[in-house]
Write a protein that holds these residues in place. Structure first.
Motif, short mmCIF file in Angstrom:
data_model
loop_
_atom_site.label_atom_id
_atom_site.label_comp_id
_atom_site.label_asym_id
_atom_site.label_seq_id
_atom_site.Cartn_x
_atom_site.Cartn_y
_atom_site.Cartn_z
N LYS A 1 -20.67 38.85 72.10
CA LYS A 1 -20.78 38.03 71.26
C LYS A 1 -21.63 37.00 71.59
CE LYS A 1 -19.84 36.37 66.62
NZ LYS A 1 -19.63 35.00 66.06
N VAL A 2 -22.94 36.66 71.52
CA VAL A 2 -23.89 35.64 72.18
C VAL A 2 -23.69 34.43 71.62
CG1 VAL A 2 -25.42 37.47 73.01
CG2 VAL A 2 -25.88 36.24 71.32
N VAL B 1 -25.54 30.61 71.16
CA VAL B 1 -27.05 30.05 71.00
C VAL B 1 -26.78 28.94 71.97
CG1 VAL B 1 -28.58 28.51 69.93
CG2 VAL B 1 -27.65 30.75 68.69
N GLU C 1 -31.61 29.30 66.89
CA GLU C 1 -30.39 28.60 66.07
C GLU C 1 -29.39 29.63 65.89
OE1 GLU C 1 -32.68 25.32 63.53
OE2 GLU C 1 -33.12 27.45 63.16
N PRO C 2 -28.22 29.27 65.56
CA PRO C 2 -26.95 29.89 65.07
C PRO C 2 -27.11 30.38 63.68
CG PRO C 2 -26.20 27.69 65.28
CD PRO C 2 -27.66 27.86 65.93
N PRO C 3 -26.61 31.61 63.01
CA PRO C 3 -26.82 31.77 61.91
C PRO C 3 -25.92 31.02 61.05
CG PRO C 3 -25.66 33.56 62.99
CD PRO C 3 -26.04 32.45 64.01
N ARG D 1 -20.08 31.71 57.36
CA ARG D 1 -19.56 32.07 56.22
C ARG D 1 -18.20 31.10 56.35
NH1 ARG D 1 -21.46 36.20 53.09
NH2 ARG D 1 -19.81 36.23 51.80
N GLY E 1 -12.52 32.96 53.88
CA GLY E 1 -11.94 33.00 52.70
C GLY E 1 -10.23 33.21 52.37
N ILE E 2 -9.91 33.81 51.47
CA ILE E 2 -8.35 33.91 51.36
C ILE E 2 -7.89 35.16 51.47
CG2 ILE E 2 -8.54 31.66 50.02
CD1 ILE E 2 -8.13 33.74 47.58
N LYS E 3 -6.44 35.28 51.49
CA LYS E 3 -5.78 36.78 51.52
C LYS E 3 -5.25 36.89 50.19
CE LYS E 3 -6.18 38.46 55.62
NZ LYS E 3 -5.41 37.70 56.87
N VAL E 4 -5.45 37.91 49.50
CA VAL E 4 -4.98 38.20 48.26
C VAL E 4 -3.63 38.97 48.41
CG1 VAL E 4 -6.98 37.96 46.94
CG2 VAL E 4 -6.29 40.10 47.67
N LEU F 1 -12.05 38.95 41.58
CA LEU F 1 -13.67 39.34 41.54
C LEU F 1 -14.21 39.26 40.10
CD1 LEU F 1 -13.33 42.49 43.75
CD2 LEU F 1 -14.22 40.17 44.17
N GLU G 1 -13.18 34.58 39.10
CA GLU G 1 -13.49 33.42 40.24
C GLU G 1 -14.82 33.94 40.71
OE1 GLU G 1 -10.37 31.63 42.89
OE2 GLU G 1 -11.56 32.91 44.33
N ALA G 2 -15.12 34.89 41.28
CA ALA G 2 -16.36 35.22 41.93
C ALA G 2 -17.36 35.74 40.82
CB ALA G 2 -16.23 36.14 42.76
N VAL H 1 -18.26 38.62 39.97
CA VAL H 1 -19.06 39.63 40.42
C VAL H 1 -18.81 41.20 39.87
CG1 VAL H 1 -20.00 38.68 42.46
CG2 VAL H 1 -17.91 39.92 42.43
N GLY I 1 -28.12 39.38 64.90
CA GLY I 1 -27.88 38.44 63.81
C GLY I 1 -27.01 37.38 64.19
N ASN I 2 -26.50 37.35 65.55
CA ASN I 2 -25.98 36.22 66.13
C ASN I 2 -26.74 34.92 66.43
OD1 ASN I 2 -22.80 36.86 66.07
ND2 ASN I 2 -23.78 38.74 67.33
N ALA I 3 -27.94 35.18 66.21
CA ALA I 3 -28.87 34.18 66.73
C ALA I 3 -30.25 34.31 65.60
CB ALA I 3 -29.27 33.97 68.02
N ILE I 4 -30.80 33.04 65.26
CA ILE I 4 -31.92 33.44 64.31
C ILE I 4 -33.25 32.68 65.00
CG2 ILE I 4 -33.26 32.64 62.23
CD1 ILE I 4 -30.53 34.60 61.77
N ILE J 1 -19.12 43.52 65.50
CA ILE J 1 -20.38 42.73 65.36
C ILE J 1 -21.70 43.45 64.98
CG2 ILE J 1 -19.94 40.38 66.81
CD1 ILE J 1 -21.56 41.97 69.09
N VAL K 1 -20.53 37.98 48.07
CA VAL K 1 -18.88 38.00 47.98
C VAL K 1 -18.40 39.25 49.00
CG1 VAL K 1 -16.88 38.32 46.79
CG2 VAL K 1 -18.82 36.95 45.95
N ALA L 1 -14.34 37.74 55.30
CA ALA L 1 -14.20 38.13 53.85
C ALA L 1 -13.64 37.20 53.08
CB ALA L 1 -13.02 39.20 53.83
N ASP L 2 -14.45 36.95 51.89
CA ASP L 2 -14.02 36.01 50.97
C ASP L 2 -12.44 36.29 50.23
OD1 ASP L 2 -16.59 34.27 50.47
OD2 ASP L 2 -17.28 36.42 50.47
N TYR L 3 -12.29 37.28 49.96
CA TYR L 3 -11.07 38.11 49.65
C TYR L 3 -10.76 39.11 50.49
CZ TYR L 3 -12.71 35.46 45.60
OH TYR L 3 -13.19 34.61 44.73
N GLY L 4 -9.37 38.63 51.26
CA GLY L 4 -8.98 39.98 52.34
C GLY L 4 -7.64 40.34 51.38
#
Ligand SMILES: Cc1cc2nc3c(=O)[nH]c(=O)nc-3n(C[C@H](O)[C@H](O)[C@H](O)COP(=O)(O)OP(=O)(O)OC[C@H]3O[C@@H](n4cnc5c(N)ncnc54)[C@H](O)[C@@H]3O)c2cc1C
Ligand SMILES: Cc1cc2nc3c(=O)[nH]c(=O)nc-3n(C[C@H](O)[C@H](O)[C@H](O)COP(=O)(O)OP(=O)(O)OC[C@H]3O[C@@H](n4cnc5c(N)ncnc54)[C@H](O)[C@@H]3O)c2cc1C
Lengths: 248, 309
Positions: A16-17, A19, A220-222, A225, A228-231, A241, A244-245, A247, B130-133, B263, B274, B290-293
């Motif tokens: 995993k590279v 920057v 630059e790095p992306p 994110r 998140g949380i575990k349900v 879903l 809250e979200a 979606v 996608g690990n760098a832009i 990756i 989401v 993940a937003d919800y795991g």
């Protein structure tokens, strides 16, 4: 028939590279390098063509730093007969394609096999550019390659499924993941590969200008994110879903 | 400035990703011309003429373009494209196939899969899965670019009234021919355009078990995707692969089922709004994005999900 394969030295796919701090590029110090996975598939396909008696000689070509000799040696250990390294750093796909075109003019292969994309630059250009410059047909993203009677049938992985095209030889093929499963080099073959011929060239030997045409301003790095949380269960998941979200 | 956008279509209808590509053209600025090349595709040209912001449509209707053979299409686009400052195509397997060929014919270095427009000569694009832009700049006479559809919101399909001009010329390069195709048939939305995507990985164990995902998908109007491992194992066809070397998706909701989160897979879905992960291994890297795991056995969780949605 002669087959030319292009092999590129890239960062190992497991890495995993990161920057670089000054945003000039990615930090490649002490990072494991390897042959681009799609190029391994290209070499394997060439070797299989030789085993079937279709190919008579396999030439592995790399454009890259001195260390790219390692990747050519790997190709030779896998079954390529000889190698050519054009020593040059950071050559962009058009430059690589021009160098490959010059080598194609010299060597006159019936088939050139490249990876569909290099996993560092992710450009997915070089094979198509070479085909254009050489006036050849192209079978990109190949999942099946059949050579017969002066032509090659290539089945291609496309967005909607699969497409098969028939190309006059000489032609260019770029590999997709499902074309084959590359073998590992055996120790005796790795030893034998050390004695196979490897020519070192410079872009000037082919009269090709490899000055980059596209400048990298910064890297630059992306966007990260948020974690998140575990349900606890499916009911909580569906509730989140929906409420809250919002979606579903 | 003048931008030529290559339309993606199946000779019958215009593909939505063309609208995202026109959006990138608008971000660049200048007059926008859409080129429709195909066979029996007049209806596509009419649809293209209605796209908001398009000032002209060029139609090349000939058998040579029926199957989008790169050799024929590239010759056409390189010829037509000469008068433009920018030539754009969607970063689909079609655009990726012919556009580098166009660039080489014009002797320019193409820029692949742009995800942002900084200005008319400076673009952003993801590299290293996608690990760098990278922000890249080009001072070439023509800018040849493929556009990552998910990075640009589509322009309106209606509202324009451009004139359609027929290009009389057509030529078969004579080096390639179409043999056949096997296209996946599905009533579900297209993977790259769906608002909800449910993907299965090696954890699904076989192709039959994907039925469980199809059932949930059909209740939600979702598309179904897969990891490379699931495609390699033959559970599902190649056109379902999401990732660095498959399709890039960015739906409102992405549900990863039995996918570890390599990756290369993340590269294809981490821009989703989401993300839900269902995996029995609580250490699986997919949970980091993940937003919800949900740590659970998918063979229990997925049927339950089908009941509750
Ligand atoms: C952060 C970053 C910054 C960079 N900045 C610059 C810069 O400023 N200037 C510059 O010139 N370059 C720069 N580069 C390098 C350059 O962008 C890419 O390495 C180059 O464009 C090659 O693209 P690709 O390998 O993705 O080509 P692709 O078209 O994806 O490669 C497809 C296939 O072509 C063949 N191939 C490609 N390259 C070679 C090769 N060298 N030898 C043998 N076969 C090959 C392989 O079979 C490969 O599988 C930079 C790269 C990075 C990652
Ligand atoms: C050049 C290259 C390109 C690649 N391109 C892509 C790409 O485009 N897309 C892509 O996806 N991959 C790609 N890969 C492959 C990638 O590295 C991973 O190997 C792949 O994504 C793994 O798929 P997976 O997560 O389904 O399988 P695994 O990594 O095997 O994960 C399976 C997961 O399922 C879980 N599981 C198993 N059983 C259950 C159960 N009963 N209930 C719940 N969970 C369960 C496990 O805990 C595990 O986390 C590429 C690799 C290379 C080298």
């Amino acid at each position: 028939m002669k087959v030319l394969v292009a092999v590129k030295r890239v960062v190992d796919y497991n890495v995993k590279v990161r920057v670089a701090a000054d945003h000039s590029g990615v930090d490649l110090t002490n990072v494991k390098m390897a042959m681009n996975p799609f190029c391994e598939i290209a070499v394997e396909e060439a070797v299989r063509l030789k085993e079937k008696g279709v190919a008579t000689e396999i030439i592995a070509v790399a454009v890259g730093p001195k260390e790219a000799q390692e990747q050519i040696r790997t190709a030779l250990a896998l079954g390529a007969d000889r190698g050519i390294l054009v020593e040059a750093a950071d050559v962009q796909p058009l430059g690589v394609a021009k160098l490959l075109k010059a080598i194609v003019d010299e060597e006159k292969p019936e088939l050139v096999i490249l990876g569909k994309q290099a996993i560092d630059g992710d450009n997915n250009q070089t094979g198509q550019m070479l085909a254009a410059l050489a006036g050849m047909g192209q079978g990109t993203f190949a999942s099946e390659v059949n050579v017969a009677d002066g032509s090659v049938k290539v089945t291609r992985e496309i967005d909607g499924g699969l497409q098969t095209v028939d190309l006059k030889l000489p032609a260019v093929v770029t590999t997709d993941l499902r074309l084959n499963e590359p073998r590992y080099a055996s120790l005796p073959n790795i030893m034998k590969a050390k004695k196979k011929p490897l020519d070192i060239k410079a872009p000037g030997d082919y009269g090709v200008d490899v000055t980059p045409l596209v400048k990298t301003v910064k890297v630059e790095p992306p966007a990260e994110r948020q974690a998140g949380i575990k349900v606890a269960d499916v009911a909580e998941l569906v509730d989140k879903l929906k409420n809250e979200a919002k979606v579903i | 400035m003048s931008v030529l956008v290559y339309a993606e279509h199946d000779n019958a209808s215009l593909k939505g990703v063309t609208l995202n590509t026109v959006a990138a053209a608008q971000a660049i600025g200048g007059d926008i011309t859409v080129l429709v090349a195909g066979s029996g595709c007049a209806a596509v040209a009419e649809a293209a003429a209605k796209i908001a912001g398009v000032s002209k449509v060029l139609l090349a209707d000939d058998a040579a373009y029926e199957h989008q053979l790169a050799e024929n299409v590239a010759d056409l686009v390189a010829e037509v494209g000469k008068g433009y400052s920018h030539i754009l195509a969607p970063a689909t397997t079609s655009g990726k196939n012919f556009l580098p060929r166009v660039a080489a014919l014009l002797d320019v270095q193409m820029i692949s899969e742009i995800s942002g427009v900084v200005n008319a000569t400076t673009f952003q694009r993801p590299i290293y899965a996608g690990n760098a832009i990278a922000t890249v700049e080009s001072s070439q006479a023509t800018n040849v670019l493929t556009v990552r559809g998910t990075s640009f919101d589509p322009v309106a399909a209606e509202g324009g009234s451009a004139a359609v001009e027929n290009l009389g010329v057509a030529k078969d390069a004579g080096v390639s021919s179409f043999v056949g195709e096997e296209l996946a048939k599905s009533d579900r939305p297209e993977l790259t355009a769906a608002k909800i995507v449910i993907s299965g990985g090696r954890g699904m164990q076989n192709g039959d078990n994907f039925e469980m995902l199809y059932k949930v998908a059909d209740k939600l109007g979702a598309a179904v995707g897969a990891s490379r491992a699931a495609v390699d194992a033959g559970f599902v066809p190649n056109d379902m692969q999401v990732g660095q070397t498959g399709k890039i998706v960015a739906p409102q909701l992405y549900v990863a089922v039995g996918i570890s989160g390599a990756i290369q897979h993340l590269a294809g879905m981490k821009d989703s709004k989401v993300i839900v992960a269902i995996n029995k291994d609580e250490e699986a890297p997919i949970f980091q994005v993940a937003d919800y795991g949900l740590v659970a056995d998918l063979f229990e969780a997925v049927p339950e999900l089908e009941k509750l949605v």
